[in-house]
Design a protein around this motif. Sequence first.
Motif, short mmCIF file in Angstrom:
data_model
loop_
_atom_site.label_atom_id
_atom_site.label_comp_id
_atom_site.label_asym_id
_atom_site.label_seq_id
_atom_site.Cartn_x
_atom_site.Cartn_y
_atom_site.Cartn_z
N ALA A 22 4.93 2.88 7.30
CA ALA A 22 4.95 4.20 6.86
C ALA A 22 4.33 5.05 8.04
CB ALA A 22 4.34 4.33 5.54
N ILE A 23 3.33 4.84 8.56
CA ILE A 23 2.57 5.43 9.43
C ILE A 23 3.23 5.44 10.90
CG2 ILE A 23 0.49 6.02 10.80
CD1 ILE A 23 -0.87 4.61 8.49
N GLN A 24 3.80 4.34 11.24
CA GLN A 24 4.70 4.03 12.41
C GLN A 24 5.80 5.29 12.25
OE1 GLN A 24 4.05 1.83 15.13
NE2 GLN A 24 5.72 3.28 15.82
N HIS A 25 6.37 5.13 10.94
CA HIS A 25 7.56 6.12 10.63
C HIS A 25 7.14 7.51 11.09
CE1 HIS A 25 10.79 8.20 8.43
NE2 HIS A 25 11.47 7.04 8.86
N LEU A 26 5.86 7.91 10.82
CA LEU A 26 5.53 9.37 11.30
C LEU A 26 5.50 9.45 12.72
CD1 LEU A 26 2.38 9.73 8.74
CD2 LEU A 26 4.78 10.57 8.57
N VAL A 27 4.87 8.29 13.21
CA VAL A 27 4.62 8.67 14.65
C VAL A 27 6.21 8.49 15.31
CG1 VAL A 27 3.88 7.08 16.91
CG2 VAL A 27 2.81 7.08 14.97
N ASP A 28 6.98 7.75 14.83
CA ASP A 28 8.70 7.71 15.48
C ASP A 28 9.39 9.21 15.22
OD1 ASP A 28 8.06 5.22 16.17
OD2 ASP A 28 9.31 4.39 14.68
N ILE B 221 11.07 3.66 4.39
CA ILE B 221 10.75 2.17 5.15
C ILE B 221 11.55 1.23 4.24
CG2 ILE B 221 8.98 2.70 6.38
CD1 ILE B 221 6.90 1.57 4.53
N ALA B 222 11.78 -0.06 4.82
CA ALA B 222 12.08 -1.25 4.03
C ALA B 222 10.99 -2.28 3.89
CB ALA B 222 13.16 -1.85 4.55
N PRO B 223 10.95 -3.09 2.84
CA PRO B 223 9.95 -3.92 2.71
C PRO B 223 9.72 -4.86 3.85
CG PRO B 223 11.30 -3.78 0.66
CD PRO B 223 12.04 -3.02 1.89
N SER B 224 8.45 -5.41 4.28
CA SER B 224 8.29 -6.20 5.23
C SER B 224 8.72 -7.52 5.02
CB SER B 224 6.62 -6.16 5.61
OG SER B 224 6.11 -6.55 4.52
N ALA B 225 8.36 -8.50 5.92
CA ALA B 225 8.90 -10.00 5.67
C ALA B 225 8.32 -10.67 4.31
CB ALA B 225 8.37 -10.78 6.85
N ARG B 226 6.78 -10.09 4.25
CA ARG B 226 5.96 -10.53 2.86
C ARG B 226 6.37 -9.69 1.84
NH1 ARG B 226 -0.31 -8.43 3.38
NH2 ARG B 226 0.30 -6.51 4.12
N GLY B 227 7.48 -8.83 1.94
CA GLY B 227 8.12 -8.19 0.68
C GLY B 227 7.23 -7.15 0.36
N GLU B 228 6.39 -6.54 1.26
CA GLU B 228 5.86 -5.12 0.80
C GLU B 228 5.99 -4.07 1.42
OE1 GLU B 228 1.40 -6.09 0.99
OE2 GLU B 228 1.57 -7.79 -0.50
N LEU B 229 6.07 -2.76 0.79
CA LEU B 229 5.88 -1.76 1.63
C LEU B 229 4.82 -1.32 2.20
CD1 LEU B 229 8.04 0.87 -0.61
CD2 LEU B 229 8.80 -0.54 1.41
N LEU C 250 0.79 -1.19 0.14
CA LEU C 250 0.01 0.02 0.06
C LEU C 250 0.66 1.08 -0.04
CD1 LEU C 250 -2.84 -1.15 2.65
CD2 LEU C 250 -2.46 -1.70 0.22
N ALA C 251 2.04 1.14 0.69
CA ALA C 251 2.85 2.53 0.65
C ALA C 251 3.46 2.61 -0.62
CB ALA C 251 4.08 2.33 1.97
N HIS C 252 3.81 1.48 -1.23
CA HIS C 252 4.25 1.71 -2.76
C HIS C 252 3.35 2.15 -3.60
CE1 HIS C 252 5.11 -0.16 -6.74
NE2 HIS C 252 6.48 0.08 -6.56
N THR D 163 -1.31 13.95 4.86
CA THR D 163 -0.62 14.93 4.27
C THR D 163 0.59 14.63 3.71
OG1 THR D 163 0.68 15.41 6.37
CG2 THR D 163 -1.43 16.49 6.32
N PRO D 164 1.38 15.62 2.77
CA PRO D 164 2.51 14.91 1.95
C PRO D 164 3.43 14.32 2.81
CG PRO D 164 1.97 17.36 1.66
CD PRO D 164 0.81 16.92 2.78
N VAL D 165 3.60 14.44 4.13
CA VAL D 165 4.87 13.89 4.83
C VAL D 165 4.81 12.38 4.75
CG1 VAL D 165 5.02 15.62 6.54
CG2 VAL D 165 3.37 13.86 7.04
N ILE D 166 3.62 11.79 4.28
CA ILE D 166 3.51 10.25 4.18
C ILE D 166 4.76 9.92 3.05
CG2 ILE D 166 1.89 10.26 2.34
CD1 ILE D 166 2.23 7.75 5.34
N HIS D 167 4.99 10.82 1.79
CA HIS D 167 5.82 10.27 0.76
C HIS D 167 7.46 10.15 1.35
CE1 HIS D 167 2.65 11.42 -1.89
NE2 HIS D 167 2.58 12.40 -1.26
#
Length: 357
Positions: A201-207, A188-196, A89-91, A178-182
């Motif tokens: 990405a939202i956790q990254h905003l929180v962090d 971020i890096a792909p997850s264990a299932r190979g997806e962004l 979804l982030a991709h 807001t555009p900060v999501i881009h």
Amino acid sequence: MDRLKGLILSGGRGTRLRPITHTSAKQLVPVANRPVLFYGIQAMAEAGIDEIAIIIAPETGAEIRAAAGDGSRFGVRLTYITQDQPAGLAHAVLTAEPFLGADPFVMYLGDNLLQGGITDLVAAFAANRPDALILLTPVSDPQHYGVAELRDGSVVALAEKPPQPATDLALVGVYMFTPVIHDAARAIAPSARGELEITDAIQHLVDRGLRVEPHIVQGWWKDTGRLDDMLEANRLILDTIATKLDGELVGSDVHGRVVIEPGARLERCTVRGPAIIGAGARLTDCYVGPYTAVGERCTIERAEVEHSILLADSSVVGLEGRMESSLLGRNVRIGRTDHQPRAYRFMVGDNSEIGIL
Ligand code: TTP
């Protein structure tokens, strides 16, 4: 606030809805005889969003484009963006960045249904101006969803399908960004299932200390990615219909809320609503029970059908037992063979499921 744009995700693999998705997009499976995707477009239109991009997959994009068109019938402008691979979804957000630019936007998963639309959420987003707003709903099986943890009314942690969920609050498939999501999606890096993952990405905003506001949805929400959910969505939408009998009824009874579309013909049938019978359908000597949506030009003869979705041009003829909780694709034939040897005869695609009496 700058004008909100809309982003509807209508790519993906759709593995959980095979075999339907071998030949067609899951976002076009009809709920009460209307593609799931159209409910999302309509929700955006009602919230005043008229500039919408639809993410499509190379395999099913043409079909989605043909169905939704330029959007004029919804009063919006639709742009189509092909995502080469279903890489998450982030991709999909990054794929749409040239369209989204510096504008805030609503992201809506194209196979989701949200009762009550998104008008209130758009208003909350405009009033509170968080960096992102996510929708949450309590579920009984949070391990199958993105799950959020809250503290003092803010989101502090997110996890995608956690084996041991911290809360029962699942992420609903509608997000405001807001555009900060881009930048977050790029970081971020792909997850264990190979997806962004959008949760990462939202956790990254929180962090980064940005403000992610949670909103608990009132009313129901459905992700139609699996058969049972699709039937449930059909049930929920059919529960809201009003009777409208445009077709032809010959020696037939209709009880409860039923829609019979123009050009449908019912002879010696009983229909117990809520149910919808599509244009040009031919029903003879049959019973159609609650929560059934019969697609255009379908045939039902000497059979009983309940709590099911039939896509266009399918036929069900001469069944001894009642067919229920079923999803038939397009142009499917289910019928009795009277000649010898009397036997079950199947021509069934990959990943099909058949239950027999
Ligand atoms: P999902 O239902 O999570 O993923 P999927 O479509 O690949 O289905 P399955 O898990 O059964 O294989 O996707 C939610 C929505 O987002 C759906 O409408 C498809 C869309 N989507 C994209 O547009 N791009 C993507 O990369 C992904 C993963 C999903």
